[in-house]
Design a protein around this motif. Structure first.
Motif, PDB file in Angstrom:
ATOM      1  N   LYS A   2       0.821  -1.202   0.000  1.00 18.15           N
ATOM      2  CA  LYS A   2       0.000   0.000   0.000  1.00 18.15           C
ATOM      3  C   LYS A   2       0.861   1.260   0.000  1.00 18.15           C
ATOM      4  O   LYS A   2       1.947   1.294   0.592  1.00 18.15           O
ATOM      5  CB  LYS A   2      -0.925   0.007   1.220  1.00 18.15           C
ATOM      6  CG  LYS A   2      -2.011  -1.067   1.176  1.00 18.15           C
ATOM      7  CD  LYS A   2      -3.056  -0.826   2.246  1.00 18.15           C
ATOM      8  CE  LYS A   2      -4.222  -1.789   2.096  1.00 18.15           C
ATOM      9  NZ  LYS A   2      -5.347  -1.464   3.002  1.00 18.15           N
ATOM     10  N   ALA A   3       0.355   2.314  -0.656  1.00 15.61           N
ATOM     11  CA  ALA A   3       1.041   3.604  -0.661  1.00 15.61           C
ATOM     12  C   ALA A   3       0.961   4.218   0.732  1.00 15.61           C
ATOM     13  O   ALA A   3      -0.082   4.174   1.390  1.00 15.61           O
ATOM     14  CB  ALA A   3       0.405   4.523  -1.690  1.00 15.61           C
ATOM     15  N   LYS A   4       2.053   4.825   1.162  1.00 14.74           N
ATOM     16  CA  LYS A   4       2.126   5.411   2.498  1.00 14.74           C
ATOM     17  C   LYS A   4       1.764   6.895   2.429  1.00 14.74           C
ATOM     18  O   LYS A   4       2.367   7.654   1.667  1.00 14.74           O
ATOM     19  CB  LYS A   4       3.519   5.220   3.092  1.00 14.74           C
ATOM     20  CG  LYS A   4       3.926   3.754   3.259  1.00 14.74           C
ATOM     21  CD  LYS A   4       5.313   3.628   3.853  1.00 14.74           C
ATOM     22  CE  LYS A   4       5.773   2.171   3.912  1.00 14.74           C
ATOM     23  NZ  LYS A   4       4.900   1.353   4.774  1.00 14.74           N
ATOM     24  N   VAL A   5       0.804   7.301   3.259  1.00 11.75           N
ATOM     25  CA  VAL A   5       0.275   8.663   3.238  1.00 11.75           C
ATOM     26  C   VAL A   5       0.439   9.297   4.611  1.00 11.75           C
ATOM     27  O   VAL A   5       0.131   8.678   5.638  1.00 11.75           O
ATOM     28  CB  VAL A   5      -1.218   8.670   2.844  1.00 11.75           C
ATOM     29  CG1 VAL A   5      -1.776  10.095   2.855  1.00 11.75           C
ATOM     30  CG2 VAL A   5      -1.412   8.022   1.476  1.00 11.75           C
ATOM     31  N   SER A  23      -9.040   3.562   4.605  1.00 10.54           N
ATOM     32  CA  SER A  23      -7.798   2.801   4.405  1.00 10.54           C
ATOM     33  C   SER A  23      -7.859   1.417   5.025  1.00 10.54           C
ATOM     34  O   SER A  23      -7.057   0.540   4.675  1.00 10.54           O
ATOM     35  CB  SER A  23      -6.604   3.571   4.984  1.00 10.54           C
ATOM     36  OG  SER A  23      -6.569   3.499   6.405  1.00 10.54           O
ATOM     37  N   TYR A  30      -4.047   2.570  -0.132  1.00 16.34           N
ATOM     38  CA  TYR A  30      -3.149   3.408   0.668  1.00 16.34           C
ATOM     39  C   TYR A  30      -3.322   3.087   2.149  1.00 16.34           C
ATOM     40  O   TYR A  30      -4.300   2.472   2.575  1.00 16.34           O
ATOM     41  CB  TYR A  30      -3.399   4.902   0.413  1.00 16.34           C
ATOM     42  CG  TYR A  30      -4.734   5.412   0.901  1.00 16.34           C
ATOM     43  CD1 TYR A  30      -4.923   5.752   2.243  1.00 16.34           C
ATOM     44  CD2 TYR A  30      -5.816   5.555   0.043  1.00 16.34           C
ATOM     45  CE1 TYR A  30      -6.147   6.206   2.704  1.00 16.34           C
ATOM     46  CE2 TYR A  30      -7.046   6.010   0.493  1.00 16.34           C
ATOM     47  CZ  TYR A  30      -7.201   6.329   1.832  1.00 16.34           C
ATOM     48  OH  TYR A  30      -8.412   6.770   2.294  1.00 16.34           O
ATOM     49  N   GLU A  31      -2.343   3.525   2.948  1.00 17.72           N
ATOM     50  CA  GLU A  31      -2.434   3.441   4.396  1.00 17.72           C
ATOM     51  C   GLU A  31      -1.946   4.754   4.993  1.00 17.72           C
ATOM     52  O   GLU A  31      -1.080   5.431   4.417  1.00 17.72           O
ATOM     53  CB  GLU A  31      -1.586   2.277   4.931  1.00 17.72           C
ATOM     54  CG  GLU A  31      -0.104   2.402   4.626  1.00 17.72           C
ATOM     55  CD  GLU A  31       0.712   1.262   5.222  1.00 17.72           C
ATOM     56  OE1 GLU A  31       0.344   0.784   6.307  1.00 17.72           O
ATOM     57  OE2 GLU A  31       1.723   0.870   4.609  1.00 17.72           O
ATOM     58  N   TRP A  83       3.155  10.235  -0.039  1.00 16.99           N
ATOM     59  CA  TRP A  83       2.088  11.173  -0.370  1.00 16.99           C
ATOM     60  C   TRP A  83       1.723  11.973   0.868  1.00 16.99           C
ATOM     61  O   TRP A  83       1.849  11.494   1.995  1.00 16.99           O
ATOM     62  CB  TRP A  83       0.842  10.422  -0.863  1.00 16.99           C
ATOM     63  CG  TRP A  83       1.116   9.478  -1.987  1.00 16.99           C
ATOM     64  CD1 TRP A  83       1.538   8.170  -1.893  1.00 16.99           C
ATOM     65  CD2 TRP A  83       1.036   9.770  -3.382  1.00 16.99           C
ATOM     66  NE1 TRP A  83       1.704   7.642  -3.143  1.00 16.99           N
ATOM     67  CE2 TRP A  83       1.395   8.595  -4.082  1.00 16.99           C
ATOM     68  CE3 TRP A  83       0.660  10.894  -4.118  1.00 16.99           C
ATOM     69  CZ2 TRP A  83       1.411   8.523  -5.464  1.00 16.99           C
ATOM     70  CZ3 TRP A  83       0.670  10.835  -5.499  1.00 16.99           C
ATOM     71  CH2 TRP A  83       1.043   9.664  -6.163  1.00 16.99           C
ATOM     72  N   VAL A 186      -3.080   7.536  -5.891  1.00 15.83           N
ATOM     73  CA  VAL A 186      -1.909   6.727  -5.540  1.00 15.83           C
ATOM     74  C   VAL A 186      -1.752   5.513  -6.442  1.00 15.83           C
ATOM     75  O   VAL A 186      -0.682   4.890  -6.467  1.00 15.83           O
ATOM     76  CB  VAL A 186      -1.931   6.286  -4.053  1.00 15.83           C
ATOM     77  CG1 VAL A 186      -2.008   7.487  -3.130  1.00 15.83           C
ATOM     78  CG2 VAL A 186      -3.065   5.299  -3.777  1.00 15.83           C
ATOM     79  N   THR A 187      -2.815   5.165  -7.187  1.00 17.21           N
ATOM     80  CA  THR A 187      -2.713   4.016  -8.087  1.00 17.21           C
ATOM     81  C   THR A 187      -2.501   4.407  -9.538  1.00 17.21           C
ATOM     82  O   THR A 187      -2.217   3.549 -10.373  1.00 17.21           O
ATOM     83  CB  THR A 187      -3.981   3.138  -8.011  1.00 17.21           C
ATOM     84  OG1 THR A 187      -5.133   3.944  -8.281  1.00 17.21           O
ATOM     85  CG2 THR A 187      -4.117   2.499  -6.645  1.00 17.21           C
TER      86      THR A 187
END
Length: 311
Positions: A2-5, A23, A30-31, A83, A186-187
């Protein structure tokens, strides 16, 4: 993965909470890895901590803007966030900070931009006699509330509405919109359609460029001339989205592949004069891709046409 936010807040953090709970859904890409605030009394900090999310607080009073931004950014990078989502962060960020996160920082605004940037959006919508208020998710740029729009939801203004009653309904819309737009953002760097469009927009700026479909791939060439680029998307079931561009020959091809074998590859059936450049690794330097396209165009352009290109 997962993308880190990282999420910046200044108050109650309801939009942060909406992002956080979204999330937790199994298909969310994302997370939330960190919640930061310039306000020690921000209610959203307690919520984040209760949900097991690390928090960081740094009051900005008395600190130069760039120094405060740098300290906040250091915490973001410490958590390896890719992000930033602004969720009621009531502080203007420095132009330098914004530039460093260009294309990777988002904000939600309570109006249908480009209408009513800044504050008091609902009062202004009522005064203008608008039929709808709403909210907008946009990328953050140095110009306040003027970055590229990622999504909007209109919310009807009812007879007798006040700014507070509108705000309450718009908040419901914000909670729906923000998580959806962040997930899409993010995707998109691995989305073949989006990646192809990035190539298309750059390739078609070159002189006398035209697009066609060749071997099932988007292809770019010079009108009545040779082809200078293809976009390969899972071609031959290789799972890659890549730009195929002209190079000088086998020596350059081997050198590029040796320097970065994950990014560069020899495209099947194209020979030694071409190189495959992966676009789906999530860290594309689009200025560099633009230069690859320009160079590839020059390799096939007639001499008179190439002479028109400004170097």
């Amino acid at each position: 993965m997962k993308a880190k936010v990282a999420v910046f807040i200044s108050g109650s953090g309801t939009n942060m909470a909406a992002l956080l709970y979204a999330s937790r859904l199994p298909d969310c890409p994302y997370e939330i890895v960190l919640v930061l605030s310039n306000n020690p009394d921000a209610g959203g900090l307690k919520l984040a901590a209760a949900e097991g999310i690390p928090t960081f607080v740094l009051p900005h009073k008395g600190m130069p803007r760039a120094e405060h931004d740098a300290a906040m950014e250091a915490q973001v990078r410490r958590r390896h966030a890719q992000w930033i989502a602004l969720a009621g962060y009531m502080r203007i960020l420095s132009a330098e900070f914004v530039a460093r996160w260009e294309g990777r920082m988002v904000n939600i605004h309570p109006s249908l931009l480009p209408k009513y940037t800044g504050l008091h959006t609902h009062e202004r919508a009522i005064a203008a006699g608008d039929s709808h208020a709403g909210c907008t998710v946009h990328l953050v740029t140095a110009d306040l509330d003027e970055g590229p729009i990622l999504g909007q939801i209109p919310v009807a203004i009812l007879p007798g509405d006040t700014p507070d009653t509108i705000a309450a309904r718009v908040l419901f819309a914000e909670h729906q919109l923000y998580a959806r737009c962040l997930a899409d953002l993010v995707t998109r760097e691995t989305d073949p359609a989006w990646l192809t469009e990035q190539i298309r927009s750059r390739a078609m700026q070159l002189p006398e460029a035209e697009e066609s479909l060749s071997h099932g791939m988007a292809c770019f060439g010079i009108v009545k001339g040779k082809k200078f680029a293809w976009v390969s998307s899972n071609h031959h079931h290789d799972g890659k989205t890549a730009l195929l561009a002209k190079i000088s020959g086998v020596d350059e091809q081997e050198q590029l592949i040796e320097s970065d074998p994950e990014r560069f590859f020899r495209p099947a059936y194209f020979g030694d004069g071409w190189i495959g450049i992966r676009l789906d690794l999530g860290d594309v330097d689009w200025d560099d891709i633009g230069e690859w396209l320009r160079r590839s165009w020059l390799a096939v352009a007639p001499r008179k046409l190439a002479a028109m290109m400004e170097f």
